[in-house]
Design an enzyme around this catalytic site. Structure first.
Site, PDB file in Angstrom:
ATOM      1  N   GLY A  17      -8.540 -23.726  -3.188  1.00  0.00           N
ATOM      2  CA  GLY A  17      -8.525 -24.853  -2.555  1.00  0.00           C
ATOM      3  C   GLY A  17      -9.475 -25.793  -1.971  1.00  0.00           C
ATOM      4  O   GLY A  17     -10.456 -25.865  -2.778  1.00  0.00           O
ATOM      5  N   ILE A  18      -9.289 -26.304  -0.803  1.00  0.00           N
ATOM      6  CA  ILE A  18     -10.074 -27.086  -0.143  1.00  0.00           C
ATOM      7  C   ILE A  18     -11.679 -26.543   0.129  1.00  0.00           C
ATOM      8  O   ILE A  18     -12.506 -27.134   0.049  1.00  0.00           O
ATOM      9  CB  ILE A  18      -9.544 -27.903   0.898  1.00  0.00           C
ATOM     10  CG1 ILE A  18      -8.355 -28.716   0.598  1.00  0.00           C
ATOM     11  CG2 ILE A  18     -10.445 -28.729   1.651  1.00  0.00           C
ATOM     12  CD1 ILE A  18      -7.385 -29.252   1.870  1.00  0.00           C
ATOM     13  N   ASP A  58     -13.092 -12.350   7.822  1.00  0.00           N
ATOM     14  CA  ASP A  58     -11.567 -12.646   8.071  1.00  0.00           C
ATOM     15  C   ASP A  58     -11.405 -13.418   9.598  1.00  0.00           C
ATOM     16  O   ASP A  58     -11.850 -12.846  10.583  1.00  0.00           O
ATOM     17  CB  ASP A  58     -10.840 -11.465   8.148  1.00  0.00           C
ATOM     18  CG  ASP A  58      -9.298 -11.380   8.531  1.00  0.00           C
ATOM     19  OD1 ASP A  58      -8.996 -12.436   8.794  1.00  0.00           O
ATOM     20  OD2 ASP A  58      -8.895 -10.256   8.196  1.00  0.00           O
ATOM     21  N   SER A  80      -4.839 -31.530   9.905  1.00  0.00           N
ATOM     22  CA  SER A  80      -3.882 -31.760   9.034  1.00  0.00           C
ATOM     23  C   SER A  80      -3.235 -33.160   9.796  1.00  0.00           C
ATOM     24  O   SER A  80      -3.311 -33.297  10.940  1.00  0.00           O
ATOM     25  CB  SER A  80      -2.733 -31.005   8.923  1.00  0.00           C
ATOM     26  OG  SER A  80      -1.548 -31.388   8.273  1.00  0.00           O
ATOM     27  N   TYR A  91       4.086 -24.382  11.900  1.00  0.00           N
ATOM     28  CA  TYR A  91       2.859 -24.815  11.175  1.00  0.00           C
ATOM     29  C   TYR A  91       2.329 -26.126  12.150  1.00  0.00           C
ATOM     30  O   TYR A  91       1.131 -26.149  12.307  1.00  0.00           O
ATOM     31  CB  TYR A  91       3.187 -25.114   9.848  1.00  0.00           C
ATOM     32  CG  TYR A  91       1.905 -25.922   9.089  1.00  0.00           C
ATOM     33  CD1 TYR A  91       0.637 -25.224   8.525  1.00  0.00           C
ATOM     34  CD2 TYR A  91       1.572 -27.274   8.901  1.00  0.00           C
ATOM     35  CE1 TYR A  91      -0.501 -25.564   8.145  1.00  0.00           C
ATOM     36  CE2 TYR A  91       0.457 -27.476   8.105  1.00  0.00           C
ATOM     37  CZ  TYR A  91      -0.543 -26.913   7.996  1.00  0.00           C
ATOM     38  OH  TYR A  91      -1.630 -27.439   7.367  1.00  0.00           O
ATOM     39  N   LYS A 151      -1.240 -26.737  14.372  1.00  0.00           N
ATOM     40  CA  LYS A 151      -2.411 -27.917  14.133  1.00  0.00           C
ATOM     41  C   LYS A 151      -2.469 -28.643  15.411  1.00  0.00           C
ATOM     42  O   LYS A 151      -3.302 -29.030  15.710  1.00  0.00           O
ATOM     43  CB  LYS A 151      -1.935 -28.820  12.814  1.00  0.00           C
ATOM     44  CG  LYS A 151      -2.073 -27.739  11.351  1.00  0.00           C
ATOM     45  CD  LYS A 151      -3.613 -27.258  11.266  1.00  0.00           C
ATOM     46  CE  LYS A 151      -3.731 -26.796   9.943  1.00  0.00           C
ATOM     47  NZ  LYS A 151      -5.138 -26.411   9.663  1.00  0.00           N
TER      48      LYS A 151
HETATM   49  N1  LIG Z   1      -2.967 -28.527   1.076  1.00  0.00           N
HETATM   50  C1  LIG Z   1      -2.472 -29.199   1.885  1.00  0.00           C
HETATM   51  O1  LIG Z   1      -1.450 -29.966   1.772  1.00  0.00           O
HETATM   52  C2  LIG Z   1      -3.117 -29.305   3.289  1.00  0.00           C
HETATM   53  C3  LIG Z   1      -3.961 -28.239   3.663  1.00  0.00           C
HETATM   54  N2  LIG Z   1      -4.467 -28.465   4.915  1.00  0.00           N
HETATM   55  C4  LIG Z   1      -5.219 -27.505   5.474  1.00  0.00           C
HETATM   56  O2  LIG Z   1      -6.528 -27.034   4.719  1.00  0.00           O
HETATM   57  C5  LIG Z   1      -7.138 -25.819   4.759  1.00  0.00           C
HETATM   58  C6  LIG Z   1      -7.180 -25.328   3.562  1.00  0.00           C
HETATM   59  O3  LIG Z   1      -6.008 -25.114   2.965  1.00  0.00           O
HETATM   60  P1  LIG Z   1      -5.677 -25.105   1.331  1.00  0.00           P
HETATM   61  O4  LIG Z   1      -7.121 -25.377   0.580  1.00  0.00           O
HETATM   62  O5  LIG Z   1      -4.801 -26.604   1.081  1.00  0.00           O
HETATM   63  O6  LIG Z   1      -5.091 -23.940   0.943  1.00  0.00           O
HETATM   64  P2  LIG Z   1      -5.339 -22.630   0.300  1.00  0.00           P
HETATM   65  O7  LIG Z   1      -4.369 -21.658   0.302  1.00  0.00           O
HETATM   66  O8  LIG Z   1      -5.605 -22.766  -1.076  1.00  0.00           O
HETATM   67  O9  LIG Z   1      -6.646 -21.888   0.910  1.00  0.00           O
HETATM   68  C7  LIG Z   1      -6.511 -21.490   2.034  1.00  0.00           C
HETATM   69  C8  LIG Z   1      -7.764 -20.578   2.445  1.00  0.00           C
HETATM   70  O10 LIG Z   1      -7.677 -20.134   3.593  1.00  0.00           O
HETATM   71  C9  LIG Z   1      -7.977 -18.605   3.443  1.00  0.00           C
HETATM   72  N3  LIG Z   1      -7.423 -17.824   4.449  1.00  0.00           N
HETATM   73  C10 LIG Z   1      -6.123 -17.568   4.814  1.00  0.00           C
HETATM   74  N4  LIG Z   1      -6.156 -16.739   5.921  1.00  0.00           N
HETATM   75  C11 LIG Z   1      -7.455 -16.353   6.262  1.00  0.00           C
HETATM   76  C12 LIG Z   1      -8.028 -15.444   7.147  1.00  0.00           C
HETATM   77  N5  LIG Z   1      -7.514 -14.683   8.112  1.00  0.00           N
HETATM   78  N6  LIG Z   1      -9.438 -15.384   7.007  1.00  0.00           N
HETATM   79  C13 LIG Z   1     -10.432 -16.193   5.906  1.00  0.00           C
HETATM   80  N7  LIG Z   1      -9.577 -16.884   5.478  1.00  0.00           N
HETATM   81  C14 LIG Z   1      -8.228 -17.194   5.260  1.00  0.00           C
HETATM   82  C15 LIG Z   1      -7.372 -18.128   2.224  1.00  0.00           C
HETATM   83  O11 LIG Z   1      -7.844 -16.956   1.635  1.00  0.00           O
HETATM   84  P3  LIG Z   1      -7.034 -15.992   0.857  1.00  0.00           P
HETATM   85  O12 LIG Z   1      -7.362 -16.393  -0.629  1.00  0.00           O
HETATM   86  O13 LIG Z   1      -7.545 -14.778   1.043  1.00  0.00           O
HETATM   87  O14 LIG Z   1      -5.850 -16.012   1.347  1.00  0.00           O
HETATM   88  C16 LIG Z   1      -7.931 -19.267   1.512  1.00  0.00           C
HETATM   89  O15 LIG Z   1      -9.128 -19.115   1.036  1.00  0.00           O
HETATM   90  C17 LIG Z   1      -5.934 -25.205   5.717  1.00  0.00           C
HETATM   91  O16 LIG Z   1      -6.627 -25.032   7.248  1.00  0.00           O
HETATM   92  C18 LIG Z   1      -4.759 -26.033   5.697  1.00  0.00           C
HETATM   93  O17 LIG Z   1      -3.898 -25.876   6.779  1.00  0.00           O
HETATM   94  C19 LIG Z   1      -4.355 -29.708   5.728  1.00  0.00           C
HETATM   95  C20 LIG Z   1      -3.547 -30.656   5.293  1.00  0.00           C
HETATM   96  C21 LIG Z   1      -2.977 -30.605   3.823  1.00  0.00           C
HETATM   97  C1  LIG Z   2       6.315 -38.182   5.473  1.00  0.00           C
HETATM   98  C2  LIG Z   2       7.620 -37.914   5.300  1.00  0.00           C
HETATM   99  C3  LIG Z   2       8.080 -36.623   5.208  1.00  0.00           C
HETATM  100  C4  LIG Z   2       7.060 -35.646   4.601  1.00  0.00           C
HETATM  101  C5  LIG Z   2       5.916 -35.438   4.728  1.00  0.00           C
HETATM  102  C6  LIG Z   2       5.275 -34.012   4.179  1.00  0.00           C
HETATM  103  C7  LIG Z   2       5.928 -33.210   3.131  1.00  0.00           C
HETATM  104  C8  LIG Z   2       3.943 -34.051   4.440  1.00  0.00           C
HETATM  105  C9  LIG Z   2       3.163 -32.923   4.109  1.00  0.00           C
HETATM  106  C10 LIG Z   2       2.020 -32.670   4.716  1.00  0.00           C
HETATM  107  C11 LIG Z   2       1.155 -31.398   4.602  1.00  0.00           C
HETATM  108  C12 LIG Z   2       1.418 -30.508   3.527  1.00  0.00           C
HETATM  109  C13 LIG Z   2       0.341 -31.091   5.337  1.00  0.00           C
HETATM  110  C14 LIG Z   2      -0.525 -30.081   5.496  1.00  0.00           C
HETATM  111  O1  LIG Z   2      -1.288 -29.942   6.310  1.00  0.00           O
HETATM  112  C15 LIG Z   2       9.498 -36.211   5.136  1.00  0.00           C
HETATM  113  C16 LIG Z   2       9.796 -35.264   6.376  1.00  0.00           C
HETATM  114  C17 LIG Z   2      10.135 -35.722   3.702  1.00  0.00           C
HETATM  115  C18 LIG Z   2      10.409 -37.586   5.230  1.00  0.00           C
HETATM  116  C19 LIG Z   2       9.956 -38.339   6.122  1.00  0.00           C
HETATM  117  C20 LIG Z   2       8.646 -38.948   5.959  1.00  0.00           C
END
Ligand SMILES: NC(=O)C1=CN([C@@H]2O[C@H](COP(=O)(O)OP(=O)(O)OC[C@H]3O[C@@H](n4cnc5c(N)ncnc54)[C@H](OP(=O)(O)O)[C@@H]3O)[C@@H](O)[C@H]2O)C=CC1
Ligand SMILES: CC1=C(/C=C/C(C)=C/C=C/C(C)=C/C=O)C(C)(C)CCC1
Length: 314
Positions: free
Chosen positions: A17-18, A67, A144, A157, A161
């Site tokens: 991911g990110i 970790d 987030s 969650y 955050k």
């Molecule tokens: N995707 C989305 O919609 C959004 C994501 N975020 C945030 O972005 C960040 C990255 O998420 P994203 O790339 O989307 O998700 P992924 O699941 O693709 O990546 C998450 C990463 O975090 C690692 N991780 C989890 N637990 C631990 C740990 N205990 N120690 C070290 N590494 C760990 C995972 O490793 P492993 O492979 O070992 O599990 C993986 O590499 C997160 O903080 C998430 O909350 C924010 C907004 C939106």
């Molecule tokens: C905006 C919005 C919605 C959903 C938002 C979502 C799904 C956001 C996801 C954010 C993520 C995945 C953040 C990760 O950190 C609803 C509740 C459906 C309806 C009202 C407006």
């Protein structure tokens, strides 16, 4: 080893991911300004990163196990960094959790806080003292949009955050005195394994303790709307990596960084009405009254932003 003039960047959660995309983007910087230490808790998962890094692997990118939930792992990792010198620390590791609160055990909730909140705090505690001594450094935390605005059925969650946002908001003031910058990145939905893992968890869920109406609101009202929002507004990890690169390369990095401007009005609601009524009522209406319309609205929005209509008119 980093060349003089190169900035040492340590990133958590780079197996996918990110985090993976940030590591690769910085390691492939055309001016080779970064020495990237990409960390992950299980090095057996390194292949995707190594492949994406290509030639940069072993030159501007190296790997270390880490970790964020383990004191020993965190200490050992930072002690393995030359002189414990980290210029830019990027706290990215995180986990999601979705569903009716009645169905989620306290243990599962603690796991989310252990990673998203205490994991980040554990890391900051370890890297900050050396930055303070040097009177320089930049800490970037992957928060987030849910660190700014609660979203129904994402209660725990969101809370994790909000917790890290509060921590950073307090820390930023003290750190400024030591010439250390603190920034948060606040993405909305991003297409990564985060989304896939949550949907897999949801498919397995049996909802113990939740009543039939709550389960129906979650499965038949929230989930379809959420999928629409992911499809219409979802960004790529590359979008987030580019935004983060801008933040670390800015002379005066912003503290808060929403990556998706479509979320700005949603976040603004709570500041427009101090009673909180406006945001709670708007979210209620969006979900329960306009939920079925969401699909159509999002399809139109997607069409407008994908530029297919614009292309057709040329
Ligand atoms: N995707 C989305 O919609 C959004 C994501 N975020 C945030 O972005 C960040 C990255 O998420 P994203 O790339 O989307 O998700 P992924 O699941 O693709 O990546 C998450 C990463 O975090 C690692 N991780 C989890 N637990 C631990 C740990 N205990 N120690 C070290 N590494 C760990 C995972 O490793 P492993 O492979 O070992 O599990 C993986 O590499 C997160 O903080 C998430 O909350 C924010 C907004 C939106
Ligand atoms: C905006 C919005 C919605 C959903 C938002 C979502 C799904 C956001 C996801 C954010 C993520 C995945 C953040 C990760 O950190 C609803 C509740 C459906 C309806 C009202 C407006």
């Amino acid at each position: 080893m980093a060349n003089s003039g190169q900035k040492v960047v340590l990133i958590t959660g780079c197996s996918s991911g990110i985090g993976l995309r940030i590591a690769v983007t910085l390691a492939k910087d055309e001016k080779k300004r970064y020495h990237v230490i990409a960390t992950m808790r299980d090095l057996k998962k390194k292949d995707k990163l190594v492949e994406a890094a290509g030639d940069a692997y072993g030159k501007t990118l190296m790997l270390l196990p880490l970790d964020v939930c383990s004191d020993d792992s965190v200490k050992q990792c930072i002690n393995n960094v030359k002189d414990r010198h980290i210029d830019i620390f990027i706290n990215n590791a995180g986990v999601g959790l979705l569903g009716p609160v009645e169905s989620i055990s306290i243990e599962e909730m603690k796991r989310v806080f252990e990673t998203n909140f205490f994991g980040a705090v554990r890391m900051i505690k370890e890297v900050m003292p050396d930055m303070k001594k040097r009177r320089s450094g930049h800490i970037v935390v992957m928060s987030s949009v849910m660190g700014l605005q609660g979203v129904v059925f994402n209660d725990v969650y969101t809370a994790s955050k909000f917790a890290i946002e509060g921590f950073c908001e307090s820390m930023a003031v003290q750190l400024m005195k030591f010439n250390i910058r603190l920034s948060m990145i606040e993405p909305g939905p991003v297409h990564t394994e985060f989304e896939t893992k949550m949907m897999e968890d949801v498919a397995k869920m049996e909802y113990p303790g939740a009543d039939a109406d709550t389960i129906r609101y979650f499965k038949d009202v929230y989930l379809p709307s959420s999928i629409d929002i992911f499809e219409a507004m979802g960004q790529t990890p590359d979008d987030i990596a580019k935004c983060l690169k801008k933040v670390i390369e800015s002379n005066s990095p912003r503290f808060r960084n929403l990556t998706n401007s479509l979320y700005t009005p949603i976040v603004a609601l709570k500041y427009a009405d101090e009673t909180g009524g406006l945001s709670v009522n708007t979210f209620y209406n969006l979900l329960f009254n306009f939920g079925p319309l969401m699909h159509i609205t999002m399809s139109i929005l997607k069409c407008l932003t994908c530029s297919c209509l614009r292309r057709r008119t040329i």
